[in-house]
Structures are given as C-alpha cells and as structure tokens.
Design an enzyme around this catalytic site. Structure first.
Site, short mmCIF file in Angstrom:
data_model
loop_
_atom_site.label_atom_id
_atom_site.label_comp_id
_atom_site.label_asym_id
_atom_site.label_seq_id
_atom_site.Cartn_x
_atom_site.Cartn_y
_atom_site.Cartn_z
N MET A 1 0.83 -1.20 0.00
CA MET A 1 0.00 0.00 0.00
C MET A 1 0.87 1.26 0.00
SD MET A 1 -3.43 -0.94 2.10
CE MET A 1 -2.78 -0.69 3.74
N GLY A 2 2.17 1.10 -0.23
CA GLY A 2 3.03 2.26 -0.36
C GLY A 2 3.47 2.85 0.96
N LEU B 1 6.64 3.39 1.66
CA LEU B 1 7.50 2.23 1.86
C LEU B 1 8.59 2.46 2.90
CD1 LEU B 1 7.87 1.26 -1.91
CD2 LEU B 1 6.22 0.39 -0.24
N ARG C 1 2.09 2.93 9.35
CA ARG C 1 1.26 3.65 10.31
C ARG C 1 2.07 4.21 11.48
NH1 ARG C 1 -2.88 -0.47 8.79
NH2 ARG C 1 -4.64 0.67 7.89
N ASP D 1 2.23 -9.27 8.93
CA ASP D 1 0.77 -9.46 8.78
C ASP D 1 0.50 -10.96 8.67
OD1 ASP D 1 -0.34 -6.52 8.27
OD2 ASP D 1 1.58 -6.71 7.28
N HIS E 1 9.18 -3.28 3.63
CA HIS E 1 8.73 -3.47 2.24
C HIS E 1 9.92 -3.77 1.33
CE1 HIS E 1 5.43 -0.58 3.63
NE2 HIS E 1 4.73 -1.60 3.20
N GLY F 1 4.94 -10.24 4.10
CA GLY F 1 5.65 -10.11 5.38
C GLY F 1 4.96 -10.85 6.50
N SER G 1 6.19 -0.11 10.25
CA SER G 1 4.84 -0.02 9.70
C SER G 1 4.65 1.37 9.13
CB SER G 1 3.81 -0.28 10.81
OG SER G 1 2.53 0.15 10.39
#
Ligand code: AMP
Length: 279
Positions: free
Chosen positions: A30-31, A33, A187, A150, A37, A147, A185
């Site tokens: 979802m970018g 990065l 987030r 998740d 990632h 990964g 993350s």
C-alpha cells in the site's frame, strides 16, 4: 524501472518477459515504503527475473471510519526507493480499473479469516483476498512475497491461493523492526513521541511470551507474561498465544505457536506477532 497504470499494459509487459523465459516475482503493497517493504522486494529480486511491485491503497480492506483517506502516501519517494531496491516494474493500479462500475465479485475466505483481525475488522480480509486475487489474475506471478508482520493476512492469502488453484508460490519473510524493536509499519508515522515510547512494550510483550515458552511454561503462562508486559496506556484488542496455522487459541506447547497482538496506542491501531518455540 518502468511505471505502469493500466491493466492491459501490465499484462503485455509481463507476457513479453514470460515469453523470454523470465520468472515473475510480485510484491503487493500500500506504499509509504519502509525497509520492511524493501526487504520483500530484495527477496523477490533474488528468486526472480522480473520483479513487479504494486502500490495500491485498497479501499475495500478499510471499513468506514478507518484510515483509508488519511493513509500516508508518498508516490515519488516510493519510486526512488523501489528503483534502488531492484524493482523492474512499478504497478500503480487505477481504482476505476480494479473496481469498475458495477463491481460485484468478492473473495471470502472462511474460517481463518473470521478470527482475530477478522473479528475486529469484519470486512478487512474480504478486501485483502479480493484485491490479491485480482492482482494474481492480472500479474500471474510465479512467486509473491508477503511479510510475517501481517501473519494472518499471509495465512488467508495461502488458503485463497490453494483453494482457487493459483499457481503462485507464496513466500513469507520475517518482520523487520526498528533498532528498538518496534515493528516497521507505514502507520508508525501517526505515533506521537509518547505513543512511540508506549508502543515499545509490544515487542517486549511478545519477547516475554517467547521467553516463557523457551523456559518451559505453558500457553496460559506465556499469555499472562505477554499481557503483564504490555503498557497500561495501550487499549488491547487481543494479546494471545495461538496456533500459527489455524489461528485458533493454542492449547498445548506441542503446536506451532504464535504470539499475536493488536491494539490502539493513542489513536493508532498497531498489530504485531512473534513465532514462539523452536523455529
Ligand atoms: P502494507 O503496505 O502494509 O500493505 O504491506 C505490504 C507488505 O509488506 C505486506 O506483505 C506486509 O506484511 C509487508 N510488511 C509490512 N511491514 C513489514 C515489516 N515490518 N517487515 C516485513 N514485512 C512487512
């Protein structure tokens, strides 16, 4: 690295590579990065001739009220990082092509997708499985890299891949962490300095569960060690020791064990996990 937005063009580029005998590796993201990632991209680079990375903030895996609109985005920065990491083909799907007018077909994985993350985010894995199936159909990769961060997502994708007979091999790489243990993350950018400090207790809690199992404790004691170690400032959704394959609560230590955590630190919901016991 070339960047492609249209499905037809992407299919053409992949078909051309395949005709040359290339093995296709695929990394969906979802970018925004980070090094986690990029580790997926490097893994795809090692085993494949053409590396395709997608960046798509997939609306169907967010429920109303979640952070779809606010999800961090940095397309230019991501492209620079991907080119350096060895991506050949950056796929930036168009929402109107992935979800055309009248779109009505979803992939629902039962069982495993209904527990833990699935219980707390009831439409999440439907969105994930649907978009991954769509991408597998468009890219037709030999290998797709995900990964361990998740873990339940990988389990859902593996089940879906088997059930729908996609010929893609699913590869998982370990969770990449910051030097202080926080799982990388996209987030994490939401965390305040205080949140960031409290969030360190997540990795400590997972390690406490691992240490308990290593010392011969049972599942309840490992779970207790984990919950005790989590900061009181965290609103915990779950902090459990589960069966790593079924995502059912674990009973005995002879099962493949996974410590899983989800909860809110400040306004940010984080997830993390750690495999327990002998590797
Ligand atoms: P996302 O962009 O969050 O959808 O993640 C895209 C892929 O990167 C998924 O397969 C994630 O599991 C993986 N990923 C995210 N964070 C990490 C991490 N810290 N270490 C390894 N892989 C990760």
């Amino acid at each position: 690295m070339i960047t492609i937005e249209h499905i037809g063009e992407l299919r053409g580029a992949v078909a051309e590579a395949r005709a040359r005998g290339a093995r296709i590796g695929f990394v969906p993201t979802m970018g925004y990065l980070h090094d986690g990632h990029l580790a997926l991209v490097e893994r795809a680079r090692r085993g494949n001739d053409l590396v395709v990375v997608s960046i798509f903030v997939n609306p169907t895996q967010f429920a109303p009220g979640e952070d779809f609109a606010a999800y961090p985005r940095d397309p230019e920065g991501d492209a620079v990082k991907l080119a350096a990491a060895g991506c050949d083909l950056l796929y930036l799907p168009l929402q109107e092509e992935i979800y055309p007018e009248g779109f009505a077909t979803y992939v629902n994985v039962e069982g495993i997708a209904t527990r833990y993350e699935g219980a707390h985010r009831p439409t999440h894995f439907r969105g994930v499985a649907t978009v991954v199936a769509t991408f597998f159909s468009i890219v037709a990769p030999d290998e797709a890299v995900f990964g361990q961060k998740d873990a339940q997502q990988v389990a859902v994708v593996r089940r879906m891949t088997r059930d729908l007979h996609f010929p893609t091999i699913i590869v998982t790489i370990p969770t990449m962490r910051e030097a202080d243990g926080l799982a990388m993350s996209s987030r994490n950018v939401y965390l305040s300095a205080d949140d960031r400090r409290e969030a360190l207790s997540i990795h400590r809690a997972l390690r406490a569960a691992a240490a308990a199992i290593d010392e011969g404790a049972g599942v309840p004691a490992a779970q207790e060690a984990m919950r005790r170690t989590l900061s009181d400032a965290i609103a915990v959704d779950y902090a459990d020791v589960i069966n790593a394959e079924t995502f059912q609560p674990a009973v005995g230590t002879d099962e493949p064990l996974l410590a899983v955590f989800a909860g809110r630190v400040g306004r940010t919901r984080l997830i993390d996990n750690m495999p327990l016991g002998p590797a």
